[in-house]
Design a protein around this motif. Structure first.
Motif: not given
Length: 193
Positions: A24-43, A45-51
């Motif tokens: 969870i901490e790893h996913f929370q550290r991700l910036d907006t661009q990295t999250r976009h690349m990993r999940f295919g769009g904007p996500v 904080d709550s989405f990455v925590t749940d994921y």
């Protein structure tokens, strides 16, 4: 600026349910661009925590890279139950400050070995068309790439399990390990870099 780690300068190990907090901490550290690349769009904080909280399920095998003692990269093998012939999906993520140091390549090799050892016939990786790093990594591991309008699908067909693939899943690159232990062994095959 931090120097990039050498490909042997980090530990990779399988993550278990007890590792949920660091994932969870790893996913929370991700910036907006990295999250976009990993999940295919904007996500959010709550989405990455749940994921991240759900990621360590029975239907997945996840490896983490620890170059500095902290979790900095993750490779996921999902969908390993319930399909015939066996197919799965691979997802890969390395924190931006730790990219280009061999972590993604090592994680992908480890998760491909895990797929091989589970008799998975085909693995798929999906990335955005602008994710050139992921496409390059997929090509390096001999994936077939299919380009769509906004996405690229990479497909690999792992061979049957071998004792070396089991070793690679558990410990990493078996050829590199044996060359380190027996450096003068001309009988060991050389991997093309």
């Amino acid at each position: 600026m931090r120097s990039k780690p050498a490909p042997t300068a980090f530990d990779i190990r399988r993550l278990w349910s007890a590792d949920s907090t660091i994932l969870i901490e790893h996913f929370q550290r991700l910036d907006t661009q990295t999250r976009h690349m990993r999940f295919g769009g904007p996500v959010s904080d709550s989405f990455v925590t749940d994921y991240a909280a759900q990621a360590l399920s029975i239907d997945s095998v996840i490896f983490g890279a620890f170059p500095d003692g902290g979790l900095r990269g993750v490779a996921e093998l999902r969908g390993i139950l319930g399909m015939w012939p066996k197919q799965a999906e691979i997802a890969l993520l390395v924190e931006p400050d730790w990219q280009d140091g061999g972590i993604g390549d090592a994680l992908l090799g480890r998760v491909i070995a895990a797929a091989q050892n589970r008799g998975i016939n085909k693995v798929h990786m999906l990335c955005l068309r602008e994710n050139a790093r992921m496409q390059s990594l997929a090509r390096k591991h001999e994936a077939e790439l299919i380009f769509y309008i906004g996405d690229v699908e990479a497909t690999l067909q792992p061979p049957w399990p071998t004792p070396m693939s089991v070793f690679e899943e558990v410990y990493g690159d078996p050829h590199g390990y044996f060359r380190a232990v027996f450096p003068l062994g001309p009988w060991l095959p050389r991997r093309s870099e």
